[in-house]
Scaffold this motif. Structure first.
Motif, PDB file in Angstrom:
ATOM      1  N   ALA A  60       1.069  -1.240  -0.130  1.00  0.00           N
ATOM      2  CA  ALA A  60       0.454   0.094  -0.189  1.00  0.00           C
ATOM      3  C   ALA A  60       0.575   0.936  -0.569  1.00  0.00           C
ATOM      4  O   ALA A  60       0.615   2.417  -0.801  1.00  0.00           O
ATOM      5  N   PHE A  61       1.768   1.210   0.396  1.00  0.00           N
ATOM      6  CA  PHE A  61       3.008   1.962   1.012  1.00  0.00           C
ATOM      7  C   PHE A  61       3.406   2.568  -0.713  1.00  0.00           C
ATOM      8  O   PHE A  61       3.517   3.825  -0.826  1.00  0.00           O
ATOM      9  N   ARG A  62       3.923   1.220  -1.497  1.00  0.00           N
ATOM     10  CA  ARG A  62       5.084   1.272  -2.642  1.00  0.00           C
ATOM     11  C   ARG A  62       3.274   2.022  -3.365  1.00  0.00           C
ATOM     12  O   ARG A  62       4.080   3.032  -4.061  1.00  0.00           O
ATOM     13  N   ARG A  63       2.510   1.514  -3.490  1.00  0.00           N
ATOM     14  CA  ARG A  63       1.072   2.029  -4.728  1.00  0.00           C
ATOM     15  C   ARG A  63       1.319   3.854  -4.373  1.00  0.00           C
ATOM     16  O   ARG A  63       0.984   4.648  -5.074  1.00  0.00           O
ATOM     17  N   GLU A  64       0.961   4.286  -2.792  1.00  0.00           N
ATOM     18  CA  GLU A  64       0.958   5.698  -3.116  1.00  0.00           C
ATOM     19  C   GLU A  64       1.683   6.709  -2.853  1.00  0.00           C
ATOM     20  O   GLU A  64       1.493   7.546  -4.204  1.00  0.00           O
ATOM     21  N   MET A  65       3.089   6.302  -2.908  1.00  0.00           N
ATOM     22  CA  MET A  65       4.663   6.919  -3.188  1.00  0.00           C
ATOM     23  C   MET A  65       4.046   6.861  -4.678  1.00  0.00           C
ATOM     24  O   MET A  65       4.893   8.162  -5.409  1.00  0.00           O
ATOM     25  N   GLY A  66       4.444   5.847  -5.335  1.00  0.00           N
ATOM     26  CA  GLY A  66       3.821   5.978  -6.776  1.00  0.00           C
ATOM     27  C   GLY A  66       5.788   5.875  -7.528  1.00  0.00           C
ATOM     28  O   GLY A  66       6.092   6.617  -8.361  1.00  0.00           O
ATOM     29  N   PHE A  67       6.852   5.273  -6.923  1.00  0.00           N
ATOM     30  CA  PHE A  67       7.752   5.536  -7.333  1.00  0.00           C
ATOM     31  C   PHE A  67       8.118   3.292  -7.882  1.00  0.00           C
ATOM     32  O   PHE A  67       7.702   2.787  -7.355  1.00  0.00           O
ATOM     33  N   SER A  68       9.046   3.757  -8.452  1.00  0.00           N
ATOM     34  CA  SER A  68       9.059   2.308  -9.928  1.00  0.00           C
ATOM     35  C   SER A  68      10.291   1.080  -8.830  1.00  0.00           C
ATOM     36  O   SER A  68       9.608   0.486  -9.179  1.00  0.00           O
ATOM     37  N   GLY A  89      11.163  -2.367  -8.678  1.00  0.00           N
ATOM     38  CA  GLY A  89      10.062  -3.238  -8.143  1.00  0.00           C
ATOM     39  C   GLY A  89      10.822  -3.278  -6.846  1.00  0.00           C
ATOM     40  O   GLY A  89      11.277  -2.143  -6.166  1.00  0.00           O
ATOM     41  N   TRP A  90      10.712  -4.156  -5.524  1.00  0.00           N
ATOM     42  CA  TRP A  90      11.736  -4.353  -4.432  1.00  0.00           C
ATOM     43  C   TRP A  90      13.202  -4.494  -4.662  1.00  0.00           C
ATOM     44  O   TRP A  90      13.515  -5.437  -4.650  1.00  0.00           O
ATOM     45  N   ILE A  91      13.799  -3.767  -3.886  1.00  0.00           N
ATOM     46  CA  ILE A  91      15.218  -4.190  -3.697  1.00  0.00           C
ATOM     47  C   ILE A  91      15.722  -3.850  -2.093  1.00  0.00           C
ATOM     48  O   ILE A  91      15.405  -2.691  -1.574  1.00  0.00           O
ATOM     49  N   PRO A 104      16.146   9.510 -10.135  1.00  0.00           N
ATOM     50  CA  PRO A 104      14.788   9.678  -9.968  1.00  0.00           C
ATOM     51  C   PRO A 104      13.558   8.266 -10.110  1.00  0.00           C
ATOM     52  O   PRO A 104      14.103   7.257 -10.576  1.00  0.00           O
ATOM     53  N   GLY A 105      13.067   8.287  -9.351  1.00  0.00           N
ATOM     54  CA  GLY A 105      12.117   7.263  -9.368  1.00  0.00           C
ATOM     55  C   GLY A 105      12.707   5.414  -8.462  1.00  0.00           C
ATOM     56  O   GLY A 105      12.013   4.808  -8.463  1.00  0.00           O
ATOM     57  N   GLY A 260       0.748  -8.364  -4.961  1.00  0.00           N
ATOM     58  CA  GLY A 260       1.707  -9.320  -5.248  1.00  0.00           C
ATOM     59  C   GLY A 260       3.059  -9.864  -6.001  1.00  0.00           C
ATOM     60  O   GLY A 260       3.860 -10.510  -5.691  1.00  0.00           O
ATOM     61  N   ASN A 261       3.236  -8.543  -6.629  1.00  0.00           N
ATOM     62  CA  ASN A 261       4.387  -8.823  -6.916  1.00  0.00           C
ATOM     63  C   ASN A 261       5.267  -7.684  -6.384  1.00  0.00           C
ATOM     64  O   ASN A 261       6.166  -7.012  -6.667  1.00  0.00           O
TER      65      ASN A 261
END
Ligand SMILES: [Zn+2]
Length: 262
Positions: A60-68, A89-91, A104-105, A260-261
């Motif tokens: 939810a945090f990642r969706r809200e922030m809109g970073f790749s 994704g997730w690093i 950026p991103g 889930g991605n």
């Protein structure tokens, strides 16, 4: 100068450093406890909360922030600072207490509940985010982070802006003499002593040549209705995510991001 992170309306509880987006091109702030009963918006990956619930909040945090990309790891109260400049994704990297990024991103994060998130930025060029508890502060984490930032951005310290974020205040942080001495503060009398970590970090910044330094007026412990405090909860509280990243351009925004991605 004292600056209060401002609450941002949206689907998750979070607070941002005022004016950094417009002035520096940087999204920087911290998530909060939120209004939900129970553990609230706990993002502690290595805390007591069920992992599935924690990960759904990170999504939810990642969706809200809109970073790749979102960078995260488990911190170890050390002084390692790592440049991250590509990926999506997730690093996740273990054992790192600070990040530097010029792309950026990519959103840098650290998890905190009393320790101080230190935000460094070179406007529209680079960011660093450091996890500064007393051990990192005593060990030279800020100096290391600044070095890495200057090398990545190819500028000198006069271009750097710094903010000491939501952490425990001096009045709420009772410590032993080893902590005082480690951070270069006098431990006179019988104790116990109180350490203002953010003041210590701001003094270190001044000595390192950073002149533009602000400090959050929030305290994680006595403002615990909004934030998490390890100390005030006697170790039972959740974790907040402090974040910082160069704002993504429109083309870097992900239109959708499947849950889930990971
Ligand atoms: Zn306090």
């Amino acid at each position: 100068m004292l600056v209060a992170e401002a609450a941002v309306a949206g689907s998750i509880p979070r607070f941002e450093i005022p004016h950094w987006r417009e002035r520096l091109g940087v999204a920087a702030g911290i998530t909060g406890r939120g209004a939900d009963a129970g553990r609230g918006f706990d993002l502690g990956l290595w805390s007591q909360a069920p992992v599935g619930e924690v990960m759904s909040r990170w999504l939810a945090f990642r969706r809200e922030m809109g970073f790749s990309a979102v960078v995260l790891g488990n911190q170890v109260h050390g002084t390692e600072v790592m440049p991250i400049d590509s990926g999506c994704g997730w690093i996740q990297v273990e054992g790192i207490d600070g990040w530097v990024c010029t792309t950026p991103g990519i959103l840098l994060t650290i998890t905190v509940a009393d320790c101080v998130p230190v935000y460094l930025a070179v406007p529209r060029r680079a960011v660093a985010l450091l996890h500064a508890g007393w051990r990192g502060t005593a060990g030279g984490l800020l100096e290391r982070g600044l070095e890495r930032l200057l090398a990545a951005a190819r500028v000198d310290e006069s271009k750097v802006v710094m903010h000491c974020g939501v952490g425990i205040c001096g009045g709420c942080y009772e410590v032993g003499s080893e902590v005082m001495k480690g951070c270069g503060a006098a431990a006179e009398g019988p104790g116990p002593w109180h350490l203002d970590l953010r003041h210590t970090l701001a003094e270190q910044a001044k000595a390192l040549g950073i002149s533009d330094v602000t400090t959050s007026s929030w305290c994680s412990a006595h403002d615990r209705s909004f934030f998490y405090s390890h100390r005030a909860s006697r170790g039972s509280d959740g974790r907040m995510a402090a974040y910082s990243g160069l704002s993504p351009g429109p083309s870097r925004l992900l239109p959708t991001d499947l849950p889930g991605n990971i």
